[in-house]
Write an enzyme that holds these catalytic residues in place. Structure first.
Site, PDB file in Angstrom:
ATOM      1  N   TRP A 180      20.109  64.454  43.955  1.00 46.34           N
ATOM      2  CA  TRP A 180      19.528  65.734  44.400  1.00 46.34           C
ATOM      3  C   TRP A 180      18.480  66.244  43.425  1.00 46.34           C
ATOM      4  CZ3 TRP A 180      20.093  69.588  48.159  1.00 46.34           C
ATOM      5  CH2 TRP A 180      19.609  70.847  47.796  1.00 46.34           C
TER       6      TRP A 180
ATOM      7  N   ASN B 126      15.999  70.058  42.999  1.00 40.90           N
ATOM      8  CA  ASN B 126      15.313  71.258  43.511  1.00 40.90           C
ATOM      9  C   ASN B 126      14.199  71.671  42.554  1.00 40.90           C
ATOM     10  OD1 ASN B 126      18.263  72.196  42.686  1.00 40.90           O
ATOM     11  ND2 ASN B 126      17.117  74.056  42.417  1.00 40.90           N
ATOM     12  N   ASP B 127      14.187  72.862  42.032  1.00 43.67           N
ATOM     13  CA  ASP B 127      12.997  73.409  41.346  1.00 43.67           C
ATOM     14  C   ASP B 127      12.363  72.500  40.292  1.00 43.67           C
ATOM     15  OD1 ASP B 127      14.520  75.411  42.459  1.00 43.67           O
ATOM     16  OD2 ASP B 127      14.559  76.679  40.687  1.00 43.67           O
TER      17      ASP B 127
ATOM     18  N   PHE C 249      20.243  75.647  34.353  1.00 43.47           N
ATOM     19  CA  PHE C 249      19.405  76.135  35.449  1.00 43.47           C
ATOM     20  C   PHE C 249      17.934  76.141  35.023  1.00 43.47           C
ATOM     21  CE2 PHE C 249      22.169  78.631  38.713  1.00 43.47           C
ATOM     22  CZ  PHE C 249      22.993  77.527  38.876  1.00 43.47           C
ATOM     23  N   SER C 250      17.081  76.614  35.940  1.00 39.34           N
ATOM     24  CA  SER C 250      15.635  76.483  35.763  1.00 39.34           C
ATOM     25  C   SER C 250      15.107  77.175  34.509  1.00 39.34           C
ATOM     26  CB  SER C 250      14.921  77.048  36.984  1.00 39.34           C
ATOM     27  OG  SER C 250      15.069  76.141  38.039  1.00 39.34           O
TER      28      SER C 250
ATOM     29  N   ARG D  14      17.917  84.854  35.293  1.00 41.13           N
ATOM     30  CA  ARG D  14      17.645  83.420  35.060  1.00 41.13           C
ATOM     31  C   ARG D  14      16.171  83.056  35.181  1.00 41.13           C
ATOM     32  NH1 ARG D  14      20.699  83.762  39.810  1.00 41.13           N
ATOM     33  NH2 ARG D  14      19.557  83.414  41.739  1.00 41.13           N
ATOM     34  N   ASP D  15      15.901  81.773  34.922  1.00 44.62           N
ATOM     35  CA  ASP D  15      14.609  81.109  35.135  1.00 44.62           C
ATOM     36  C   ASP D  15      13.523  81.604  34.168  1.00 44.62           C
ATOM     37  OD1 ASP D  15      16.113  80.128  37.231  1.00 44.62           O
ATOM     38  OD2 ASP D  15      15.104  81.290  38.776  1.00 44.62           O
TER      39      ASP D  15
ATOM     40  N   GLU E 223      13.499  84.969  41.976  1.00 42.99           N
ATOM     41  CA  GLU E 223      13.744  83.736  41.230  1.00 42.99           C
ATOM     42  C   GLU E 223      12.419  83.183  40.705  1.00 42.99           C
ATOM     43  OE1 GLU E 223      17.704  81.813  42.990  1.00 42.99           O
ATOM     44  OE2 GLU E 223      15.995  81.369  44.269  1.00 42.99           O
TER      45      GLU E 223
ATOM     46  N   TRP F  37      15.886  76.019  50.626  1.00 46.34           N
ATOM     47  CA  TRP F  37      17.334  76.214  50.717  1.00 46.34           C
ATOM     48  C   TRP F  37      17.712  76.358  52.185  1.00 46.34           C
ATOM     49  CZ3 TRP F  37      19.845  74.787  46.714  1.00 46.34           C
ATOM     50  CH2 TRP F  37      19.311  74.972  45.436  1.00 46.34           C
TER      51      TRP F  37
END
Ligand code: FRU
Length: 472
Positions: free
Chosen positions: A27, A29-30, A89-90, A155-156, A212, A295
């Site tokens: 998988w 994602n970002d 996380f990102s 986050r991020d 985000e 998503w």
């Protein structure tokens, strides 16, 4: 004894992309940590190697000298340490003193609580001297908790250097459930002072309840705040995805942390565009990567042992307070063969006969006589997979991916030409209209080699060039 996990294997490559970046398997994602270090562009991505599903997030890693040929490197960050127990996380990357610094979010669930809506987040650092091996900073976290008036959504981090100081913005949610970004400042990338919110959603439904992946950078004569809000309500032809990516422009005063900003605007009008991140290239271009998915999508490639990909990198420019996107010029180095070229009059549907799953089509229509123009992709049985149309009377541009929720739309500026730049890969299509006045990013899934036709309602003269794109 702890079970040893093995990376999932690809079982079928029918949807594997030819010149877009995806994980070797599993998988993604970002995009994260987009930067330039010791002669290479680096891109990281949210990654779960052990299944084609989102799971405890790792940072996958690839590098490239030319933004086109990517070399996959070992996983850069693995979760499970005290400060990133349940996920890395990102976040972003900066280069300082000849080292690469990754600044990322540690994700944490509460012990004994299986409700994954209950979590907390902090910010951490990892450092590399060679751009391949990363060592987490021993005194993590660098930001241990969210301000009092914030929820757990925190986050991020995106970090940059400006006028002698480091700055960091975070995506977050205030206790009144509105998306916002928070600004921090540091002299050394380790000790951070909180300066307060830089911008905040005016309304949950209009601008979202959580922001985000924020990014704040100068472009042209303005500052751009790019981010990915959750919760914006669909409004006619706008905001029809589960989450959106878009931006605000304005003047930003560092001294007072004051961003005098415009309304939120969507950046890409397609189904599959999220969680963008930019960097300043050594030659001054503002480059952008994004997740070429959304998503809540079905991800048919999960069956084959992988899921998710990144867009082809784009260059951003600002004109009249509007962001324009185009594929980076390095794309040209992928052209291996001219599949077709022509200059002709069409009226109706005109099939262009070539056979390829990876190509670039440059199409210029003269719009004086026709009322509708566009192109379509059909499978071997002539089922329509994707149709793009421009309607002259109201300057609407519409993509139909057919099936459920297939339509996405936008409106372009009036123009005497319709100029399309189309990037087709095995399971994706990116459409750039009139030099990026509007763009659509789409995943499409067919095992066939799709047929490409031009469309015109009324007579139009059109010229086109079609190039095979291969990584060689
Ligand atoms: C955006 C996002 C980020 C988060 C990451 C987790 O798509 O939800 O906010 O850091 O994905 O994988």
């Amino acid at each position: 004894m702890q079970e040893i996990l093995k990376p999932i294997e690809i079982t079928n490559d029918r949807y594997r992309l030819g010149y877009h970046l995806a994980a070797k398997s599993g998988w993604i994602n970002d995009p994260n940590g987009f930067c330039y270090f010791k002669g290479y562009y680096h891109i990281f991505y949210q990654h779960y190697p052990f299944a084609a599903e989102w799971g405890p997030m790792h940072w996958g890693h690839a590098r490239s000298k030319d933004l086109v040929h990517w070399e996959t490197l070992p996983i850069a960050l693995t979760p499970g340490d005290k400060e990133d127990m349940d996920g890395c996380f990102s976040g972003s990357a900066v280069v300082h003193d000849d080292k690469m610094y990754l600044i990322y979010t540690g994700h944490h669930y509460y012990e004994g609580d299986d409700d994954h809506d209950h979590f907390w987040q902090n910010q951490n650092l990892a450092i590399s001297e060679d751009g391949i091996n990363f060592k987490k900073y021993e005194n993590n976290p660098i930001i241990s908790q969210a301000p009092e008036d914030n929820t757990q959504h925190f986050r991020d981090p995106k970090v940059w250097y400006e006028n002698g100081s480091w700055y960091l913005i975070l995506g977050s949610q205030s206790k009144d459930n509105l998306g916002r970004v928070l600004l921090y400042k540091s002299d050394n990338l380790i000790d951070w002072n909180y300066l307060g919110p830089t911008a905040k959603s005016v309304d949950r439904e209009k601008e979202g309840y959580m922001w985000e992946c924020p990014d704040l950078f100068p472009l042209g004569d303005k500052q751009v705040l790019l981010m990915s809000p959750q919760g914006i309500k669909a409004d006619g032809i706008r905001y029809n995805n589960e989450n959106e990516t878009g931006y605000m422009t304005g003047d930003f005063n560092y001294k007072y942390n004051k961003f005098d900003r415009s309304n939120f605007q969507e950046l890409d009008s397609g189904h599959d565009f999220y969680a963008t991140q930019t960097m300043l290239a050594p030659d001054g271009r503002r480059l952008l990567f994004g997740w070429m998915d959304m998503w809540g999508s079905e991800f048919p490639e999960k069956e084959d042992g992988w899921s998710g990909a990144l867009i082809f990198p784009r260059e951003l420019t600002l004109k009249n307070d509007k962001l324009y996107m185009k594929p980076v010029d390095e794309l040209k180095s992928l052209r291996t063969n001219k599949l077709m070229q022509g200059n002709t009059d069409i009226d109706g549907e005109q099939l262009l006969e070539f056979n390829s799953k990876q190509y670039e089509a440059l199409v210029d229509f003269d719009i004086s006589e026709a009322s509708e123009l566009g192109f379509c992709l059909k499978d071997t049985d002539n089922n329509e997979m994707l149709e793009f149309k421009y309607f002259k009377d109201n300057n609407r541009v519409v993509v139909n991916r057919f099936g459920d929720d297939g339509i996405r739309e936008s409106v372009i500026n009036p123009s005497s030409k319709l100029k399309l730049h189309i990037l087709v890969d095995t399971s994706s299509v990116e459409i750039f209209i009139n030099d990026g006045d509007a763009t659509f990013t789409e995943r499409i899934y067919s095992e066939d080699t799709l047929k490409f036709s031009l469309l015109s309602n009324g007579k139009s003269s059109v010229s086109y060039d079609i190039y095979q794109l291969d990584k060689n």
